[in-house]
Enzyme design. Structure first.
Site, PDB file in Angstrom:
ATOM      1  N   ASN A  10       0.864  -1.176   0.000  1.00 56.68           N
ATOM      2  CA  ASN A  10       0.000   0.000   0.000  1.00 56.68           C
ATOM      3  C   ASN A  10       0.904   1.231   0.000  1.00 56.68           C
ATOM      4  OD1 ASN A  10      -1.768   2.092   0.553  1.00 56.68           O
ATOM      5  ND2 ASN A  10      -2.175   1.446   2.661  1.00 56.68           N
ATOM      6  N   TRP A  11       0.926   1.912  -1.134  1.00 59.96           N
ATOM      7  CA  TRP A  11       1.820   3.079  -1.238  1.00 59.96           C
ATOM      8  C   TRP A  11       1.228   4.328  -0.601  1.00 59.96           C
ATOM      9  CZ3 TRP A  11       4.063   2.806  -6.963  1.00 59.96           C
ATOM     10  CH2 TRP A  11       4.948   1.724  -7.044  1.00 59.96           C
ATOM     11  N   LYS A  12      -0.003   4.240  -0.138  1.00 58.84           N
ATOM     12  CA  LYS A  12      -0.677   5.403   0.461  1.00 58.84           C
ATOM     13  C   LYS A  12      -0.555   6.615  -0.461  1.00 58.84           C
ATOM     14  CE  LYS A  12       0.502   3.518   4.943  1.00 58.84           C
ATOM     15  NZ  LYS A  12       0.318   3.692   6.363  1.00 58.84           N
ATOM     16  N   HIS A  96      -9.257   0.577   5.350  1.00 66.07           N
ATOM     17  CA  HIS A  96      -7.938   0.840   5.931  1.00 66.07           C
ATOM     18  C   HIS A  96      -8.087   1.773   7.132  1.00 66.07           C
ATOM     19  CE1 HIS A  96      -3.821   2.308   6.390  1.00 66.07           C
ATOM     20  NE2 HIS A  96      -3.465   1.189   5.790  1.00 66.07           N
ATOM     21  N   GLU A  98      -6.569   4.310   8.043  1.00 67.42           N
ATOM     22  CA  GLU A  98      -6.537   5.749   7.762  1.00 67.42           C
ATOM     23  C   GLU A  98      -7.864   6.216   7.181  1.00 67.42           C
ATOM     24  OE1 GLU A  98      -2.861   5.466   5.598  1.00 67.42           O
ATOM     25  OE2 GLU A  98      -1.960   4.772   7.466  1.00 67.42           O
ATOM     26  N   GLY A 174       2.880   2.190  10.395  1.00 69.86           N
ATOM     27  CA  GLY A 174       3.742   3.346  10.160  1.00 69.86           C
ATOM     28  C   GLY A 174       4.503   3.808  11.385  1.00 69.86           C
ATOM     29  N   GLY A 235       3.038  -1.224   4.119  1.00 69.44           N
ATOM     30  CA  GLY A 235       3.045   0.187   3.732  1.00 69.44           C
ATOM     31  C   GLY A 235       4.450   0.630   3.339  1.00 69.44           C
ATOM     32  N   GLY A 236       5.155   1.231   4.288  1.00 72.18           N
ATOM     33  CA  GLY A 236       6.467   1.831   4.013  1.00 72.18           C
ATOM     34  C   GLY A 236       7.423   0.929   3.255  1.00 72.18           C
TER      35      GLY A 236
HETATM   36  C1  PEP Z   1      -0.355   0.006   5.828  1.00 64.99           C
HETATM   37  O1  PEP Z   1      -0.235   1.037   5.178  1.00 64.99           O
HETATM   38  O2  PEP Z   1      -1.366  -0.668   5.730  1.00 64.99           O
HETATM   39  C2  PEP Z   1       0.748  -0.388   6.705  1.00 64.99           C
HETATM   40  C3  PEP Z   1       0.666  -1.507   7.362  1.00 64.99           C
HETATM   41  O3  PEP Z   1       1.817   0.472   6.777  1.00 64.99           O
HETATM   42  P1  PEP Z   1       3.288   0.145   7.391  1.00 64.99           P
HETATM   43  O4  PEP Z   1       3.726  -1.162   6.820  1.00 64.99           O
HETATM   44  O5  PEP Z   1       4.131   1.292   6.945  1.00 64.99           O
HETATM   45  O6  PEP Z   1       3.111   0.074   8.878  1.00 64.99           O
END
Ligand code: PEP
Length: 252
Positions: A10-12, A96, A98, A174, A235-236
């Site tokens: 997930n690049w957000k 998600h 967020e 995150g 994510g990251g």
């Molecule tokens: C996400 O964006 O769903 C996530 C789990 O981010 P991260 O891996 O950066 O914690």
């Protein structure tokens, strides 16, 4: 049943036109032929076409991070599931944390979106997870039970084959803080038990449950080695070829 692992990124709201294509091309050449795990990347909407093009002929699918529940019309700023299909998306992330906690999405809205995404023949990564305060108050089971019961309301057992549940403790997203394998396994087993109650043992056995929350190459193997952890939503560490490949390669 042995479930095929599903590792998704997930690049957000990150990347750019140039870097999205560059990173996707790198992933396609490094990981594109792998068949032992399912893989997908979910870029921001505007970068989806470039990533679809870069992944053409590879085994990496493309998803969106959200969608609206109408096909078209006066919904300024929204994107429909049909539009996502039209540009080559196979997956969509719904619920998600967020979207829930920053953008205010409710369980009822998420259920409406899940219902529509299924009608649009998209495969769903349906996210659930508790806040830190909820974990501290021993509310984790209650929270994920509510999110799953409400989010999957009126979803048929047949449709469950298009749904992956992503358990993402909000305190681990995150933050660099990861659930321990025991903490993840514990909640994943609870979620599988709940799916068994809502549907039946066959569906519970088949449903894939991803873990999300600061997954990186150094902790992926341990987390994905848990019996009820069937993949990761990353994510990251999905933003670079090296990190995403490190996670995928750690489970091969
Ligand atoms: C996400 O964006 O769903 C996530 C789990 O981010 P991260 O891996 O950066 O914690």
């Amino acid at each position: 049943m042995s479930r095929k692992l599903f590792i998704a990124g997930n690049w957000k709201m990150n990347s750019s036109a140039a870097s999205s294509v560059e990173v996707a091309a790198g992933m396609a050449s490094e990981l594109g032929a792998i068949d032992a795990v399912d893989m997908a990347i979910c870029p921001p909407f505007v970068y989806i076409p470039g990533v679809v093009e870069a992944f053409k002929g590879s085994n990496i699918g493309v998803g969106a991070q959200n969608m609206y529940f109408e096909d078209n019309g006066a919904f300024t700023g929204e994107i429909s599931g049909q539009m996502l299909k039209d540009i080559g998306c196979r997956y969509v992330i719904l619920g998600h944390s967020e979207r829930r906690h920053v953008l205010g999405e409710t369980d009822a809205l998420i259920n409406t979106k899940v219902t529509k995404a299924l009608a649009d023949e998209l495969e769903i990564m349906f996210c659930v997870g508790e806040l830190l305060d909820e974990r501290k108050a021993d509310q984790t089971t209650a929270v994920v039970t509510r999110q799953i019961t409400e989010g999957l309301k009126n979803i048929s057992r047949e449709a469950m084959s298009s749904i992956t549940i992503a358990y993402e403790p909000v305190w681990a997203i995150g933050t660099g803080e990861t659930a321990t394998p025991d903490q993840a396994q514990d909640v994943h087993a609870t979620i599988r038990g709940l799916v068994g109650q809502l549907y039946d043992a066959e569906i519970a056995d088949a449903v894939r449950i991803q873990y999300g929350g600061s997954v990186k190459p150094s902790n992926a193997a341990e987390l994905l080695g848990c019996p009820d952890v069937d993949g990761a939503l990353v994510g990251g560490a999905s933003m670079t070829v090296a990190d995403f490949a490190g996670i995928v390669n750690s489970v091969l």
